[in-house]
Structure formats: C-alpha cells, structure tokens
Design an enzyme around this catalytic site. Structure first.
Site, PDB file in Angstrom:
ATOM      1  N   LYS A   1      16.289  39.031  46.359  1.00 44.69           N
ATOM      2  CA  LYS A   1      15.055  39.241  48.025  1.00 44.69           C
ATOM      3  C   LYS A   1      15.015  37.463  47.606  1.00 44.69           C
ATOM      4  O   LYS A   1      15.000  36.957  48.891  1.00 44.69           O
ATOM      5  CB  LYS A   1      13.743  39.168  47.035  1.00 44.69           C
ATOM      6  CG  LYS A   1      13.602  41.198  47.860  1.00 44.69           C
ATOM      7  CD  LYS A   1      12.304  41.468  47.890  1.00 44.69           C
ATOM      8  CE  LYS A   1      11.579  41.634  46.452  1.00 44.69           C
ATOM      9  NZ  LYS A   1      10.604  41.735  46.204  1.00 44.69           N
TER      10      LYS A   1
ATOM     11  N   LYS B   1      25.249  38.721  43.751  1.00 42.62           N
ATOM     12  CA  LYS B   1      24.338  39.324  43.922  1.00 42.62           C
ATOM     13  C   LYS B   1      23.826  39.757  45.862  1.00 42.62           C
ATOM     14  O   LYS B   1      23.309  38.490  46.305  1.00 42.62           O
ATOM     15  CB  LYS B   1      23.645  38.842  42.654  1.00 42.62           C
ATOM     16  CG  LYS B   1      22.756  39.467  42.793  1.00 42.62           C
ATOM     17  CD  LYS B   1      22.355  38.902  41.260  1.00 42.62           C
ATOM     18  CE  LYS B   1      20.949  40.405  40.332  1.00 42.62           C
ATOM     19  NZ  LYS B   1      19.970  39.246  39.829  1.00 42.62           N
TER      20      LYS B   1
ATOM     21  N   LYS C   1      21.757  31.295  32.184  1.00 42.34           N
ATOM     22  CA  LYS C   1      20.338  31.490  32.960  1.00 42.34           C
ATOM     23  C   LYS C   1      19.856  30.279  32.358  1.00 42.34           C
ATOM     24  O   LYS C   1      19.308  29.080  32.130  1.00 42.34           O
ATOM     25  CB  LYS C   1      19.812  32.507  32.010  1.00 42.34           C
ATOM     26  CG  LYS C   1      19.208  33.652  32.648  1.00 42.34           C
ATOM     27  CD  LYS C   1      18.610  34.608  32.118  1.00 42.34           C
ATOM     28  CE  LYS C   1      18.164  36.145  33.033  1.00 42.34           C
ATOM     29  NZ  LYS C   1      17.770  36.849  32.704  1.00 42.34           N
TER      30      LYS C   1
END
Ligand code: SF4
Length: 338
Positions: free
Chosen positions: A202, A199, A120
């Site tokens: 959405k 992964k 991240k």
C-alpha cells in the site's frame, strides 16, 4: 475447534499479519485466501501482530484504527471466529514475555544473519534493537501456541528456520517443550506489484484495496505494467512475462486463462481489454467482501467482541505454555526453595 481451542487429530497452525490497515490484493493472494481454506483442515490461530508493528515507526494514533481495519478485512474475507481463534497480539502479553525468555537461547549472530534484518538495518543510522530481535518475537508468537505448522511465504522461510532452531535450543537447555513447526509454503509464488515492483504494498501504491469499488479496481488495474515488448496493439505478446497474466490465473477459470494467453500471443486482444477482464473478475471476487465489511463497519461492537473472545481463547493456551516455561526455567522461585 471442539473445546474452543483444539480438535483431536488436527494440526494447529499460527500465522500473523501486521496491522497496516485494510488488507490489499497482495495480502489476499499471498495469505488471506489460503488462510480461509485452511480453516477446514487445521485448528487455526490468526493474529493481528501490533506488537511487531511498533518497529515500523507507525504513529500511535494510527495503530488502533489500523488494527480495526485489518480485523474487518479478516472477517470480510471469511476468517471465521467459529472455526479459528482471531485476536490482537498486544491483548495476549505472554507473547512478549516469552520473546524475552527466548533471548536466553538465541545467538545474536543468528539474528544478524537474517536477510530481512540486513535489508531493514540499512534504513537506520542507529538500528533499533527491535529490528534485530523481531524474529524472536515471531518465534514466541508461534511457539507459545506449540503450533505444528506455519503458513508462510518463501520470504519468511528463513525466519521459520530460526524459530525451529530456537525451539531446538530451548528444548536442549530446559527439556522437551516446543514442537519444531513445519513451514507450509503456499503455491501463490511471488505476488509482484502492479508496477512490476518485487513487492505489492500500500505504501508504494502498487496494489488494489481489498474493499475497493469496481471503478477504483479498474483505475488501479488499468495502470498495471504488461509485456514491455507489446508496444502496439498489433504486437504479439508474451503472457509468461506479463504480470497481468499472472494475476488472471488467480481470478479466472482455466478456459479463460488459456484464452487470455492465446489472444495475447496472437495479438487479437489489446492489453486494455485484457486488463478490463481482470478488473471485472477481481471486482466480482471482492464484491462479497465489500458487503460483509460494510456490515462489520456498521457493527463495530461485533468486531470488538470477536477479538475479545479470540484473545480469551488465545490467552488460555498461552498462559498454560508460560506456566510450563517459567517452571522449566526456574522462574517460580517460591516453589524452588523447598
Ligand atoms: Fe499482458 Fe494481457 Fe497485454 Fe498479453 S494482452 S501483454 S497478457 S495485458
């Protein structure tokens, strides 16, 4: 849960999900399906972790709707407020208070070693401290309920190890307080995106909405990548490398799965027909979820009441833990003056 929070002899488990709105196929296969079954065996605490979501830069106006939509998904799949505590993290402020206190026993180097932090952090020029401290809040989420175990995917195992370390360090510094929660790793394995991505999410658009109508399910499944060697209808396929085949295993009985594999290898069924079977089975499985979700959308007060009641039960446990933690850490200064 006999007294609303605990059942004698049962282990307590906690798990949370970030509110990115309505759940999707990956959430269902990786977590929700299993959570529903676990309610028969454990005292379960299911949390919508909106305090965590603020680190993902979500617009404030989107967050309340996302929380509500995820709550509807929770209830639609069968998370049951009669058998579990279902609540929203920000309704129980003790989570963030405990996270702050756990900072005292968490080495910064341990946080910097987290694989997810490293991934991240690359997205930021200046990394927000919340990205680094995220696993401490996760630890607080679990430890505040003194959970015995946590259902997690393989990708969360490292964070749970850190939670166990934090519990150990706290206990060593302030006296025995927290159990070290075990990891309950599911057997779903890694759920790849329909596009073959590592992964399903959405935001990438490689999944199926939990409440999608059959036509939309078919539109999504139709685009799924398959065995790249099966170029023509007459080419024999390799189900073991095909993501569509992996998904069949979740939605079909053993005989159907065996038939899918055999017809693939023999090239007696084309990929379109194979995907149609999968899409139909997903639509059949999701049909009752759509029906229940429609009920909850028509009765939003029922959802609010469920979350309020869940927060009340969660707060009762969390408040007890925090009273103990504050006392052990010397934060009840009036009592300490003698
Ligand atoms: Fe995959 Fe089915 Fe095509 Fe075989 S027939 S490659 S299992 S989609």
């Amino acid at each position: 849960m006999s007294d609303g929070t605990t059942t004698p002899g049962r282990k307590r488990i906690f798990s949370g999900m970030q509110p990115s709105g309505e759940a999707h196929l990956g959430n269902y296969l990786g977590a929700l399906k299993r959570w529903v079954d676990m309610q028969d065996e454990y005292d379960c605490i299911w949390c919508i972790v909106d305090d965590h979501a603020i680190t993902s830069g979500l617009a404030p106006k989107e967050l309340p709707g996302n929380v509500f939509d995820l709550a509807v998904s929770f209830l639609a799949v069968g998370l049951d407020p009669e058998r579990a505590i279902i609540f929203v993290q920000s309704d129980v402020h003790e989570h963030t208070e405990l996270a702050w206190l756990l900072n005292a026993v968490t080495p910064k180097g341990d946080l910097e070693r987290m694989t997810q932090y490293k991934e991240k952090a690359q997205r930021f020029e200046s990394v927000p401290a919340g990205i680094l401290n995220y696993p401490i809040l996760q630890a607080a989420d679990i430890l505040i309920y003194k959970a015995d175990a946590v259902p997690v995917g393989e990708d969360q195992r490292q964070h749970l190890e850190l939670t166990r370390d934090i519990a150990r360090k706290f206990n060593a510094a302030y006296g025995d307080t927290f159990p070290e929660p075990e990891a309950l790793i599911g057997d779903a394995g890694k759920i790849l995106g329909l596009d073959g991505d590592a992964k399903m999410s959405k935001s990438v658009g490689n999944t199926v909405r939990l409440l999608a109508e059959p036509d939309e399910i078919w539109e999504r499944v139709r685009t799924a990548v398959t065995d790249p060697q099966r170029v023509r209808r007459t080419d024999p396929g390799r189900p073991e490398v095909c993501n569509v085949y992996s998904l069949h295993k979740f939605f079909a009985d053993e005989a159907t799965v065996a038939d899918v594999a055999a017809q693939c290898r023999a090239a007696t069924r084309g990929c379109v027909d194979c995907k149609k079977i999968l899409a139909d089975n997903i639509a059949t499985t999701f049909a009752p979820f759509r029906e229940r979700a429609a009920h909850f959308r028509a009765h939003p007060d029922e959802v609010r009441r469920t979350l309020d009641e869940g927060a009340r039960k969660a707060r009762a446990i969390a408040a007890e833990t925090m009273a103990e933690v504050r006392r052990k850490m010397g934060l009840r200064w009036r009592d300490g003056l003698g």
